[in-house]
Design a protein around this motif. Structure first.
Motif, PDB file in Angstrom:
ATOM      1  N   GLY A 196     -10.246   6.118   1.368  1.00 19.52           N
ATOM      2  CA  GLY A 196      -9.096   5.958   2.252  1.00 19.52           C
ATOM      3  C   GLY A 196      -8.063   5.042   1.643  1.00 19.52           C
ATOM      4  O   GLY A 196      -7.405   4.269   2.347  1.00 19.52           O
ATOM      5  N   ALA A 197      -7.892   5.140   0.316  1.00 19.22           N
ATOM      6  CA  ALA A 197      -7.049   4.184  -0.415  1.00 19.22           C
ATOM      7  C   ALA A 197      -5.607   4.621  -0.537  1.00 19.22           C
ATOM      8  O   ALA A 197      -4.826   3.987  -1.234  1.00 19.22           O
ATOM      9  N   GLY A 198      -5.235   5.692   0.166  1.00 23.38           N
ATOM     10  CA  GLY A 198      -3.875   6.188   0.049  1.00 23.38           C
ATOM     11  C   GLY A 198      -2.839   5.386   0.807  1.00 23.38           C
ATOM     12  O   GLY A 198      -1.642   5.469   0.503  1.00 23.38           O
ATOM     13  N   ARG A 199      -3.266   4.615   1.779  1.00 24.14           N
ATOM     14  CA  ARG A 199      -2.299   3.833   2.556  1.00 24.14           C
ATOM     15  C   ARG A 199      -3.028   2.730   3.309  1.00 24.14           C
ATOM     16  O   ARG A 199      -4.249   2.642   3.307  1.00 24.14           O
ATOM     17  N   GLY A 200      -2.264   1.894   3.984  1.00 24.07           N
ATOM     18  CA  GLY A 200      -2.814   0.873   4.866  1.00 24.07           C
ATOM     19  C   GLY A 200      -3.799  -0.059   4.207  1.00 24.07           C
ATOM     20  O   GLY A 200      -3.587  -0.537   3.087  1.00 24.07           O
ATOM     21  N   LEU A 201      -4.900  -0.328   4.910  1.00 20.90           N
ATOM     22  CA  LEU A 201      -5.902  -1.274   4.417  1.00 20.90           C
ATOM     23  C   LEU A 201      -6.517  -0.806   3.103  1.00 20.90           C
ATOM     24  O   LEU A 201      -6.754  -1.610   2.197  1.00 20.90           O
ATOM     25  N   GLY A 202      -6.802   0.491   2.967  1.00 27.58           N
ATOM     26  CA  GLY A 202      -7.401   0.986   1.740  1.00 27.58           C
ATOM     27  C   GLY A 202      -6.518   0.749   0.530  1.00 27.58           C
ATOM     28  O   GLY A 202      -6.989   0.331  -0.529  1.00 27.58           O
ATOM     29  N   ARG A 203      -5.216   1.011   0.682  1.00 27.89           N
ATOM     30  CA  ARG A 203      -4.286   0.758  -0.427  1.00 27.89           C
ATOM     31  C   ARG A 203      -4.233  -0.730  -0.754  1.00 27.89           C
ATOM     32  O   ARG A 203      -4.218  -1.110  -1.933  1.00 27.89           O
ATOM     33  N   THR A 235      -0.581  -1.335   9.885  1.00 31.93           N
ATOM     34  CA  THR A 235      -0.824  -0.110   9.133  1.00 31.93           C
ATOM     35  C   THR A 235       0.152   0.966   9.610  1.00 31.93           C
ATOM     36  O   THR A 235       0.749   0.840  10.688  1.00 31.93           O
ATOM     37  N   PRO A 236       0.322   2.045   8.838  1.00 34.28           N
ATOM     38  CA  PRO A 236       1.161   3.141   9.327  1.00 34.28           C
ATOM     39  C   PRO A 236       0.702   3.663  10.691  1.00 34.28           C
ATOM     40  O   PRO A 236       1.529   4.014  11.542  1.00 34.28           O
ATOM     41  N   ALA A 237      -0.614   3.707  10.913  1.00 39.40           N
ATOM     42  CA  ALA A 237      -1.127   4.207  12.189  1.00 39.40           C
ATOM     43  C   ALA A 237      -0.687   3.313  13.348  1.00 39.40           C
ATOM     44  O   ALA A 237      -0.290   3.808  14.418  1.00 39.40           O
ATOM     45  N   THR A 294       1.738   4.254  16.561  1.00 38.50           N
ATOM     46  CA  THR A 294       1.301   4.072  17.941  1.00 38.50           C
ATOM     47  C   THR A 294       2.255   3.163  18.700  1.00 38.50           C
ATOM     48  O   THR A 294       2.600   3.423  19.858  1.00 38.50           O
ATOM     49  N   ALA A 295       2.696   2.086  18.051  1.00 36.68           N
ATOM     50  CA  ALA A 295       3.616   1.152  18.699  1.00 36.68           C
ATOM     51  C   ALA A 295       4.932   1.834  19.062  1.00 36.68           C
ATOM     52  O   ALA A 295       5.528   1.556  20.109  1.00 36.68           O
ATOM     53  N   ALA A 296       5.365   2.747  18.210  1.00 36.89           N
ATOM     54  CA  ALA A 296       6.621   3.453  18.466  1.00 36.89           C
ATOM     55  C   ALA A 296       6.502   4.433  19.625  1.00 36.89           C
ATOM     56  O   ALA A 296       7.467   4.671  20.366  1.00 36.89           O
ATOM     57  N   PRO A 356      -2.019  -5.754   6.242  1.00 32.38           N
ATOM     58  CA  PRO A 356      -3.269  -5.207   5.695  1.00 32.38           C
ATOM     59  C   PRO A 356      -3.851  -6.051   4.562  1.00 32.38           C
ATOM     60  O   PRO A 356      -5.077  -6.149   4.424  1.00 32.38           O
ATOM     61  N   GLU A 357      -2.982  -6.682   3.790  1.00 30.10           N
ATOM     62  CA  GLU A 357      -3.448  -7.501   2.668  1.00 30.10           C
ATOM     63  C   GLU A 357      -4.300  -8.678   3.119  1.00 30.10           C
ATOM     64  O   GLU A 357      -5.202  -9.108   2.390  1.00 30.10           O
ATOM     65  N   GLU A 358      -4.056  -9.196   4.324  1.00 28.73           N
ATOM     66  CA  GLU A 358      -4.834 -10.338   4.805  1.00 28.73           C
ATOM     67  C   GLU A 358      -6.289  -9.950   5.057  1.00 28.73           C
ATOM     68  O   GLU A 358      -7.212 -10.729   4.810  1.00 28.73           O
TER      69      GLU A 358
END
Length: 252
Positions: free
Chosen positions: A13-20, A191-193, A197-199, A220-222
């Motif tokens: 799952g490294a394409g975005r968010g926490l995985g990236r 994250t993008p997700a 959701t917030a939007a 996510p880096e934290e």
């Protein structure tokens, strides 16, 4: 010099968010990174980011619900870089929030195939590769709500709590063989997700913030820093634990 120089790391799952974020930090610390994602565009982009920064990375497309593809992703690590030293199992599949009895059997099985069985498959193939390299570290990504519940998320929290159980049992199975297996429980992250959701759901962020003593959403880096630290020699005496990186979310 990084604390993972010349180690070989795999992130699903490294394409975005926490995985990236995990993949980038592993590379920053000197690891060769196997970037795994079902989405070729985002996965290739993460690997390209690492290489453009002077790091070492290869992208592998894999659906972690498919045993053949999981085995192939681990084989890529060992054939391309010679071994596998650590892995962060982060990939997940989401379905809409809904009461348990309203979830279709098809959706339940689709989510469970990735979120429960996918994590099992990742460990099933990662563990022998690490044992062949005389040990290593696995970090499974859970949820900051591991000790609580939320309406509409039985498919999600059920999977995450299953992951914690697998993590503890596997840690006991392989502790004497030099393999450490831990989990990280993230709180809300930008994250993008979450942004999507917030939007679409007014008040969603306020509801989160009301339960976070630190009164902010994490980058996510934290959370990734905590996951990568568990892969490092600094965590050499830690196994079978779930490390919360949630700003106090479960306390609030």
């Amino acid at each position: 010099m990084g604390f993972l120089d010349d180690q070989v790391a795999l992130v699903t799952g490294a394409g975005r968010g926490l995985g990236r974020a995990c993949a980038n930090i592993l590379a920053r610390e000197g690891a060769h990174v196997v970037v795994v994602d079902i989405d070729m565009v985002s996965g290739e982009d993460t690997a390209a980011q690492i290489r453009s920064g002077g790091g070492s990375a290869v992208y592998v497309r894999a659906d972690i619900s498919r045993p053949v593809e999981v085995e192939a992703m681990v084989d890529t690590a060992t054939k391309h870089f010679g071994r596998l030293d650590c892995a962060i199992n982060n990939a997940m599949l989401g379905i809409p929030r809904q009461p348990l009895a309203d979830i279709s059997l098809e959706d339940w099985r689709r989510a469970a195939a990735v979120n429960i069985e996918g994590t099992f498959l990742c460990m099933k193939y990662e563990i022998p590769a690490m044992l062949a390299a005389n040990g290593g570290a696995i970090v499974n990504i859970g949820s900051g709500r591991e000790n609580t519940g939320m309406p509409g998320l039985s498919w999600y929290l059920g999977a995450k709590q299953a992951i914690y159980g697998m993590t503890k049992c596997a840690a006991l199975d392989y502790a004497e063989q030099g393999l450490r297996i831990n989990a990280v429980a993230p709180g809300p992250m930008w994250t993008p997700a979450l942004r999507d959701t917030a939007a679409s759901r007014p008040g969603h962020l306020d509801a989160h913030l009301a339960h976070i003593p630190m009164r902010r959403i994490a980058e996510p880096e934290e959370v990734a820093e905590a996951a990568v630290w568990l892969c490092s020699p600094a965590a050499s005496y830690i196994t079978g634990v779930t490390l919360s990186a949630d700003g106090g979310y479960t306390l609030g």
